[in-house]
Design a protein around this motif. Sequence first.
Motif, mmCIF file in Angstrom:
data_model
loop_
_atom_site.group_PDB
_atom_site.id
_atom_site.type_symbol
_atom_site.label_atom_id
_atom_site.label_comp_id
_atom_site.label_asym_id
_atom_site.label_seq_id
_atom_site.Cartn_x
_atom_site.Cartn_y
_atom_site.Cartn_z
ATOM 1 N N UNK A 283 0.806 -1.215 0.000
ATOM 2 C CA UNK A 283 0.000 0.000 0.000
ATOM 3 C C UNK A 283 0.842 1.269 0.000
ATOM 4 N N UNK A 284 0.169 2.388 -0.287
ATOM 5 C CA UNK A 284 0.808 3.699 -0.349
ATOM 6 C C UNK A 284 0.070 4.678 0.559
ATOM 7 N N UNK A 285 0.835 5.429 1.314
ATOM 8 C CA UNK A 285 0.303 6.545 2.085
ATOM 9 C C UNK A 285 0.557 7.826 1.291
ATOM 10 N N UNK A 286 -0.502 8.603 1.084
ATOM 11 C CA UNK A 286 -0.381 9.881 0.375
ATOM 12 C C UNK A 286 -0.564 10.996 1.398
ATOM 13 N N UNK A 287 0.507 11.698 1.692
ATOM 14 C CA UNK A 287 0.468 12.756 2.695
ATOM 15 C C UNK A 287 -0.151 14.015 2.091
ATOM 16 N N UNK A 288 -1.200 14.513 2.704
ATOM 17 C CA UNK A 288 -1.811 15.775 2.270
ATOM 18 C C UNK A 288 -1.080 16.961 2.887
ATOM 19 N N UNK A 289 -0.926 16.957 4.212
ATOM 20 C CA UNK A 289 -0.186 18.033 4.863
ATOM 21 C C UNK A 289 0.156 17.627 6.282
ATOM 22 N N UNK A 290 1.201 18.244 6.801
ATOM 23 C CA UNK A 290 1.617 18.000 8.181
ATOM 24 C C UNK A 290 2.325 19.240 8.697
ATOM 25 N N UNK A 291 2.098 19.542 9.971
ATOM 26 C CA UNK A 291 2.798 20.625 10.658
ATOM 27 C C UNK A 291 3.063 20.179 12.081
#
Length: 409
Positions: A238-246
């Motif tokens: 599987x793949x994790x698609x990062x939208x945003x992180x802070x």
Amino acid sequence: MTTELRELRPAEWDYWYGRLELAFGGVAEPPEERELYRDLTEYARSIGVWDGEECVGTTGAFSFRLSVPGGALVPTAGVTMVSVAATHRRRGVLSAMMRHQLDDVRGRGEPLAALTASEPDIYGRFGYGMATQQLSAEIDTARVRLAVPEGTDAVRLRFAEPAAVRDVCEAVYAQKVAGRPGMLARRTGWERLPVMDPESGRDGGSPLQCVLAERDGEVVGYARFHNMPEWDAAGPRGTIVLRDTEALDPAASAALWRFLFDIDLTSTLRVRNRPVDDGWQHLVSDIRRCGLRLKDSLYLRPVDVGPALEARTYAAPVEVVFEVEDPFCPWNEGRWRLTGDSTGASCKRTDDDADLALSVRELGAAYLGGVSFASLGAAGRVRELRQGALAEVSLAFSSAVAPWLPHGF
């Protein structure tokens, strides 16, 4: 051709926005996205060019505050929704809209205008220079490990429904804005953008997921992402698609990245838009397996050179005279003396000899500190008229952290 350029009327929005969609291929955006941008539209800043009953040109602007070196949040026009009908190209429609818009921006007292470009070669002639880049990555998390800093294990992570914790995530984001040039202070309504989650935007992945990072009961970071399950004969991939992180500190940031690397049944982490100096790059065991790529992002234009250069601070004391070329906004043309340091700056007109000659496009590119004057000089885009001036100005305009635009508009 007889056309009329005028302010958009609320009753015309659906047709006007549909013409924008047609210019970008004719595929209708998801209803959630249309609703958001309808609500965010500033009608007094939105323009249509009409040929009879047909709208043949669109553009608009959002009233933003942009973080600049030194931490000030500077009023900035976020130029958006620019289109010209394919039937009306090369007839001056775009130039007329840009002329009207920049005059309006100046009248509002906004020293900067910014945009993201669908086609970068369009906007240079209107004075916009590429000021930031964004980093994307495709990380092989089955083979790349993270070495996390002390304190990472003290950070607690928990899942949360994205919409339910939107406000606490916005509070974290707001604390980060002044510390990195190029970030936008989000006005009311824009907090909806990061959690907008139309099914068509998931690429087959899960609904948007959110994990909070907490310390002593306080939220110190977050990550929002999609999970894209996949299996082959060898098992899960599987793949994790990062939208945003802070995150507010290195340990909280590392805890979130470690979580993203370690999610069960996945072997790839896809990162779409991060600062070029993002810290996780120094935690990974093998940077070559991270598939790094850079892309142009924010294009910036000084609308009023003097106020724009006075709005930021400078990494080293500087005194320089610029000879600025700006045929599209002639009020900027001529010589400007900039005197500044880490506490503030003054930029006034002068008759003194120039030290550097450049167009407003190069000034916009270098303004946030992500593009150096030395690099522009090596390309012949900035001419050094006083020996040593290029090195002095390159140091003064530099930024301790890379400028970055966290999302489009």
